[in-house]
Design a protein around this motif. Structure first.
Motif, PDB file in Angstrom:
ATOM      1  N   GLN A  65      82.062  -3.116  64.088  1.00  0.00           N
ATOM      2  CA  GLN A  65      83.801  -3.299  64.041  1.00  0.00           C
ATOM      3  C   GLN A  65      84.570  -2.676  63.386  1.00  0.00           C
ATOM      4  O   GLN A  65      85.577  -3.066  63.773  1.00  0.00           O
ATOM      5  CB  GLN A  65      83.502  -4.788  64.767  1.00  0.00           C
ATOM      6  N   GLY A  66      84.974  -2.704  61.877  1.00  0.00           N
ATOM      7  CA  GLY A  66      85.796  -2.663  61.049  1.00  0.00           C
ATOM      8  C   GLY A  66      85.274  -2.962  59.626  1.00  0.00           C
ATOM      9  O   GLY A  66      83.537  -3.625  59.739  1.00  0.00           O
ATOM     10  N   THR A  97      90.200  -4.459  58.964  1.00  0.00           N
ATOM     11  CA  THR A  97      90.527  -2.750  58.994  1.00  0.00           C
ATOM     12  C   THR A  97      89.756  -2.543  60.389  1.00  0.00           C
ATOM     13  O   THR A  97      88.241  -2.293  60.094  1.00  0.00           O
ATOM     14  CB  THR A  97      90.849  -1.770  57.755  1.00  0.00           C
ATOM     15  N   CYS A  98      90.628  -1.813  61.466  1.00  0.00           N
ATOM     16  CA  CYS A  98      89.328  -1.603  62.072  1.00  0.00           C
ATOM     17  C   CYS A  98      88.560  -0.568  62.578  1.00  0.00           C
ATOM     18  O   CYS A  98      87.317   0.358  62.890  1.00  0.00           O
ATOM     19  CB  CYS A  98      90.181  -2.018  63.905  1.00  0.00           C
ATOM     20  N   ASP A  99      89.791   0.478  62.097  1.00  0.00           N
ATOM     21  CA  ASP A  99      89.450   2.314  62.527  1.00  0.00           C
ATOM     22  C   ASP A  99      88.213   2.864  60.914  1.00  0.00           C
ATOM     23  O   ASP A  99      89.046   3.543  59.853  1.00  0.00           O
ATOM     24  CB  ASP A  99      90.577   3.040  62.219  1.00  0.00           C
ATOM     25  N   ALA A 100      87.207   2.122  60.426  1.00  0.00           N
ATOM     26  CA  ALA A 100      86.762   3.056  59.207  1.00  0.00           C
ATOM     27  C   ALA A 100      85.806   3.424  59.396  1.00  0.00           C
ATOM     28  O   ALA A 100      85.768   4.199  60.379  1.00  0.00           O
ATOM     29  CB  ALA A 100      85.311   1.179  59.503  1.00  0.00           C
TER      30      ALA A 100
END
Length: 155
Positions: A65-66, A97-100
Motif C-alpha cells: 500500500q505504501g 508515502t503511497c507511490d512507493a
C-alpha cells in the motif's frame, strides 16, 4: 636508444561470479509491516523497538500500500505541535508515502545500488504480483559488495 617498457604481460581480468548477484539473494524477507488503520504512535513505537528507520504498509493480503518512515513520523510530530493537535490522533494512511518505488527481485544488486543513489532512499520494497516479498536496504547492498571482495565489479 629507445625507451623500453618493463611492464610484464597483463593477466586477463577475472570475470565476476558466474551467477548474477540478484536482489532476491540479499533482500530481507522477515519484515516489520504496518496497516493503514494503525496510528503513527504505534509506528514510532515499533520503529524504535526494532531499531529500523521505516517499513512497508500492506493490506491483509500483503499487497503493498505504501511506506512509512521516521521522516513521515517527524512530520506528524511537527504538524501536531504546530496545529496543536493530539499526537495519537493520526493514522498511517494519512502519513505514508503511497507511490512507493519498488525494485525487481531479479535485478542485479549493483544495479540496485544505482537506484539508492538516484532516489536517496534507505530501502526499496520488493514486490511480486503486487505482493510484498522482501525489502532491500543500503546495508544489504554493502553486504553484497563485500561478498564480491576481490572480484570484478562487472555484472
Amino acid at each position: 636508444m629507445g625507451i623500453k617498457s618493463f611492464q610484464g604481460r597483463r593477466a586477463e581480468p577475472e570475470k565476476a561470479a558466474s551467477t548474477p548477484m540478484c536482489v532476491k539473494d540479499y533482500m530481507t524477507t522477515d519484515l516489520v509491516t504496518f496497516r493503514k488503520h494503525q496510528t503513527v504512535i504505534e509506528v514510532m513505537e515499533q520503529l524504535m523497538h526494532h531499531k529500523i528507520s521505516g517499513a512497508c504498509v500492506v493490506d491483509e493480503d500483503y499487497n503493498l500500500q505504501g511506506v512509512i518512515s521516521e521522516g513521515d513520523c517527524i512530520k506528524h510530530i511537527s504538524d501536531s505541535r504546530y496545529y496543536n493537535l493530539p499526537m495519537d490522533d493520526n493514522l498511517v494512511e494519512k502519513r505514508m508515502t503511497c507511490d512507493a518505488i519498488t525494485i525487481d527481485a531479479e535485478m542485479n544488486v549493483l544495479e540496485a545500488a544505482k537506484k539508492f543513489i538516484e532516489h536517496r532512499f534507505r530501502r526499496f520494497p520488493i514486490v511480486s504480483n503486487g505482493k510484498l516479498v522482501g525489502q532491500l536496504s543500503q546495508s544489504d547492498v554493502l553486504r553484497a559488495a563485500l561478498a564480491l571482495k576481490g572480484q570484478s565489479w562487472g555484472s
